[in-house]
Motif scaffolding. Sequence first.
Motif, PDB file in Angstrom:
ATOM      1  N   UNK A 270       0.825  -1.202   0.000  1.00 43.45           N
ATOM      2  CA  UNK A 270       0.000   0.000   0.000  1.00 43.45           C
ATOM      3  C   UNK A 270       0.861   1.255   0.000  1.00 43.45           C
ATOM      4  N   UNK A 271       1.940   1.239   0.767  1.00 49.60           N
ATOM      5  CA  UNK A 271       2.819   2.404   0.829  1.00 49.60           C
ATOM      6  C   UNK A 271       3.575   2.589  -0.485  1.00 49.60           C
ATOM      7  N   UNK A 272       3.974   1.499  -1.109  1.00 45.95           N
ATOM      8  CA  UNK A 272       4.626   1.593  -2.430  1.00 45.95           C
ATOM      9  C   UNK A 272       3.663   2.178  -3.454  1.00 45.95           C
ATOM     10  N   UNK A 273       2.419   1.719  -3.422  1.00 47.81           N
ATOM     11  CA  UNK A 273       1.405   2.223  -4.351  1.00 47.81           C
ATOM     12  C   UNK A 273       1.177   3.711  -4.146  1.00 47.81           C
ATOM     13  N   UNK A 274       1.026   4.138  -2.912  1.00 52.75           N
ATOM     14  CA  UNK A 274       0.785   5.549  -2.624  1.00 52.75           C
ATOM     15  C   UNK A 274       1.985   6.400  -3.018  1.00 52.75           C
ATOM     16  N   UNK A 275       3.194   5.949  -2.680  1.00 54.18           N
ATOM     17  CA  UNK A 275       4.394   6.717  -2.994  1.00 54.18           C
ATOM     18  C   UNK A 275       4.602   6.838  -4.499  1.00 54.18           C
ATOM     19  N   UNK A 276       4.412   5.748  -5.225  1.00 47.83           N
ATOM     20  CA  UNK A 276       4.571   5.778  -6.680  1.00 47.83           C
ATOM     21  C   UNK A 276       3.555   6.714  -7.318  1.00 47.83           C
ATOM     22  N   UNK A 277       2.317   6.672  -6.845  1.00 46.42           N
ATOM     23  CA  UNK A 277       1.278   7.534  -7.398  1.00 46.42           C
ATOM     24  C   UNK A 277       1.609   9.003  -7.174  1.00 46.42           C
ATOM     25  N   UNK A 278       2.025   9.355  -5.957  1.00 43.67           N
ATOM     26  CA  UNK A 278       2.351  10.747  -5.655  1.00 43.67           C
ATOM     27  C   UNK A 278       3.566  11.222  -6.442  1.00 43.67           C
ATOM     28  N   UNK A 279       4.608  10.382  -6.533  1.00 43.66           N
ATOM     29  CA  UNK A 279       5.809  10.784  -7.260  1.00 43.66           C
ATOM     30  C   UNK A 279       5.535  10.974  -8.748  1.00 43.66           C
ATOM     31  N   UNK A 280       4.778  10.065  -9.334  1.00 39.85           N
ATOM     32  CA  UNK A 280       4.484  10.159 -10.769  1.00 39.85           C
ATOM     33  C   UNK A 280       3.628  11.371 -11.085  1.00 39.85           C
TER      34      UNK A 280
END
Length: 294
Positions: A270-280
């Motif tokens: 979940x944290x990887x998904x959130x971080x990737x979404x915000x960074x992209x």
Amino acid sequence: MATAAALHVSNDDNRSSIWSASMLIGPATVFVLVGLVVPLLILLRYSLNRFEPRRMMVEAVSAENYIRFFSDPFYTNIFWTTLRVAALCTVVCLIMAMPLAYVLARTQTRFKNLLIMIVVLPLFVGNAVRAAGWMTLFGAKGFLNVSLIQIGVIDQPMEIMYTEQAVIFGIIAVNLPYMVLTLQSVIEGVNRNVEEAAFSLGAGPFTMFRRVLMPLALPGILAGTIFTFILGMNAYATPVLLGGPKFKMMGPLVFGQFQLNNWPFGAAIAFILMTATLLLTATANILVQRRYRR
């Protein structure tokens, strides 16, 4: 004396304004901190723990869940599939929404509110219900296959359900109204005289759109793109119902790990998904703004 008194009154007014603003935004700030930031911090802490089947979660400070995710091709493929589907759905939504949003923004008909309501109407239906509608359309004995067989276009039912294409159709149907409404509200704020001036100077429709309308509507394009991309990255009901058990995306994967009681690994995903979404989304925002500042 008069100057000192004026400065004292000005300082009092500034303090009063700051206090009033704090009172107004204070409840919302507390709500965001309690309802969003605190759970995210708890999620981050859980992601650093270790999973043991008998004890479920063991207190630790370890990056093994993140290492497991990025070192296993099964999970990285799911991540790239999610990214590909979300990006494709966002691009298609933008291309499809722009003409419709422009028509809604520029139309002078008395039925404008009705047209907007037609766009908004799908949002009153839950994602699961809409996915069920797509299932009746795409199924082996669904309306599309039965119709094509009856008119002789195909001999055997097409395999549409439980494929990536079905998931893309479903996510586009869910996200398209958000993109249309975001673009429509921004295009309405663009003065129509600017477009007429471009036409009077010899610009064609495509040139006017590219050189005049698109830069002015860029805030709406960015907002709609970011919104639909985030929804696509975090989609759950549509991939589960239209993609089936074999098609995996990050949202269902997170739920599956929590369902298996593997909270540390689920929290890490979940944290990887959130971080990737915000960074992209942040990177895309910066790149597009730099492009149109030139």
